[in-house]
Structures are given as C-alpha cells and as structure tokens.
Design an enzyme around this catalytic site. Sequence first.
Site, PDB file in Angstrom:
ATOM      1  CB  THR A  49      -0.698  -0.084   1.188  1.00 21.46           C
ATOM      2  OG1 THR A  49      -1.684  -1.257   1.270  1.00 21.46           O
ATOM      3  CG2 THR A  49      -1.780   1.176   1.196  1.00 21.46           C
ATOM      4  CB  THR A  50       3.604   2.277   2.320  1.00 24.25           C
ATOM      5  OG1 THR A  50       2.660   1.954   3.349  1.00 24.25           O
ATOM      6  CG2 THR A  50       4.574   3.498   2.408  1.00 24.25           C
ATOM      7  CE1 TYR A 112     -15.772  -0.433  -6.616  1.00 26.96           C
ATOM      8  CE2 TYR A 112     -15.547  -2.385  -8.124  1.00 26.96           C
ATOM      9  CZ  TYR A 112     -15.972  -1.230  -7.616  1.00 26.96           C
ATOM     10  OH  TYR A 112     -17.007  -0.613  -8.518  1.00 26.96           O
ATOM     11  CE1 TYR A 138      -2.212  -4.257   5.479  1.00 29.72           C
ATOM     12  CE2 TYR A 138      -1.727  -4.113   3.219  1.00 29.72           C
ATOM     13  CZ  TYR A 138      -1.723  -3.589   4.598  1.00 29.72           C
ATOM     14  OH  TYR A 138      -1.760  -2.341   4.339  1.00 29.72           O
ATOM     15  NE  ARG A 143      -4.334   2.345   3.174  1.00 31.04           N
ATOM     16  CZ  ARG A 143      -4.103   3.408   2.516  1.00 31.04           C
ATOM     17  NH1 ARG A 143      -4.494   3.354   1.105  1.00 31.04           N
ATOM     18  NH2 ARG A 143      -3.202   4.358   2.767  1.00 31.04           N
ATOM     19  CE  LYS A 166       0.903  -3.862   6.807  1.00 27.74           C
ATOM     20  NZ  LYS A 166       1.579  -2.721   5.730  1.00 27.74           N
ATOM     21  CB  ILE A 208       4.672  -4.439   7.961  1.00 23.13           C
ATOM     22  CG1 ILE A 208       5.084  -5.861   7.765  1.00 23.13           C
ATOM     23  CG2 ILE A 208       4.956  -3.947   6.641  1.00 23.13           C
ATOM     24  CD1 ILE A 208       4.526  -6.866   6.959  1.00 23.13           C
TER      25      ILE A 208
END
Length: 322
Positions: A49-50, A112, A138, A143, A166, A208
């Site tokens: 994501t980052t 989504y 994750y 999100r 995570k 993380i």
Amino acid sequence: MNTSHLRLRGSIVALVTPLRDDQVDADAFAALCARQIDRGTSALVPCGTTGEAPLLTADEHRRLIEIAVDTAAGRVPVIAGAGTCTTASSVALARQAEQAGAAALLCVTPYYLRPTQEGVIRHVRAIHDAVGLPIVLYDVPARTACALSDETVRRLAELPRVIGLKDATADLRRPGRLLRLIGDDFTLLSGDDATQADFRLAGGHGCISVTANVAPALCAALHHAWDIADLVTLRRVTQILAPLHAALFLESNPIPVKRALHHLGLIADELRLPLTPLAADADARLRAVLEPVMAAEEQEARRCAAVMPLVWQESPFTGFAA
C-alpha cells in the site's frame, strides 16, 4: 501448519516507491533499501500500500522487487506485495515476485469486490498453490472493505506456506485470540504504527511500518528494546516516535511519508493521481515534528552503524529457518 518458515520479527519497512517525472526512480529506491538495512530494519516490503502498488505497472512491480533483492544481497528478506482485487492478477504478480527473488509474499484481501470469507480463502489458496513462497496475509479493512475473520485466518494458517498476518485493524485483543487459535509459530505483525508497542505487549512479533521509512533506526530500536525487556528504552522511543506516527497519517498514506522523505532529501516530491500533494497546513505540522525526531534518529543510526556489520557477518539471512 508447516513449522519451517521465515522468521519475521521486529521492524519491517513498508517501502515507498520514489518517482521522478512519473518514472520509478531506481537509484533513489536502491538508496532507500540500503538505508533501511544499514539502520537495523529486519525485512523490506516493496509494492505494498505504501508503495502505491495499485498505481504500478507489472514491469515496475517486478523491477522494484529486483532492486530490493539486489540491494539486500541476502542480508534481510524481501517480502513482495502481491495482492490485487482479482485472483488471476494476484497469481501473476506472485509468480513474478518469485522469479524476481522475493523471499515471501504479502497478500492483501481482495479489495472493492467484497467477497465472502470463503471467497477470500479460495483466493489465497490459489496464490498459495501457484508459487512456492511463504505468504503473509494482510488485513486492512479500512482500505479494502474486506476483513479477515479470526476463523478465516485460522483456516488459512493450515496451508503449509501461510506463515503470518499483517494486522492493520488496531484491535489489540486480536493477537491473544489468534495465538490461542493458531499458536505462537504463526507470525503476527502490526500494520498500525501508533499501536505497535502495545501490539508487541499483546503477543505480536513485529510491525510492517510506514514510519520506518523515515526513522528506521528508532523503529528497530523500539522492537529490540522489547526483545531484551528494556522497558525504559521502549517507553522512551515510543514517546519520541508518537508525534511522527500521527503526522504521517494526517492525510492518506503514502502522501505524508513521501513528503517527509522529500524533506530529508531522499526522494523527489512526486505521487501518481489520484494521490495529490500534502496540504500546506499538514506539511507545516509534519515539518515541525521531523526536526526533533530526526535528531534522535541520527543518534540511534550512529549507534546502529557500529554494530550492524557484526550482525550481518554473524547471521546473514539464509531464506528459511526451522
């Protein structure tokens, strides 16, 4: 669950993707990876994501992993982001990451589409069966709108190479629940910088981290302090980092962290749409936080520089551990 897997512990960085003129800045990315390793980060996570993963092309995704692997040179593992909203594209990225030399995959729940828990299980199983790499799940429902239930995590942990989670839910009761369900051999990593110390207290194994992009030595010191039961240092470092954690989430990640790295002279100030530059008021708050935190970071980095060559000489990363 197979008990032979990567030992993922401590401060792990969720790397940004530096851009210049809308192209991946390979030199800047390699320098970021090297800085992380030199300052005590225990693993590298590109293309998450980052790292603006949904905005990367497949070629950029592969190249970033290759750079991270080449820079790490066996000193720390590279955990490649390989999650999308579709199973087929996630499998393709997983295969590409394996070919690029990644040691493990970070697989986010399909965003989504909001699949059922059974759909998530089949999605992860398809990725698992397509490659030979360990997988870290994750869970970031804020999100993805697709959360992992504890029972789903337990079922997925039965797959031989699903080795950890995570957890970006900030639910500090969850590590205890999962440890009771699965056992301590399953790696629990925080995905929430602000609560990472409490996550360790609750039974977690590491984080993380977004903040580690900016202050890797301090983040590594926090987890080392926990590992050796140095609660004085743990509290001190937690207090130093708290304002930075807050500033790095004034707007959607990775907008503030990329601006922070730009202020440090490490990357260009560039994002891809629909991400937009950090607002002026947020930037002023970020700059006010950076100076005192970075003074402490540089002091810790000097200490780290004195010991890290000995660490790499004595215990280089070799891939898998029993």
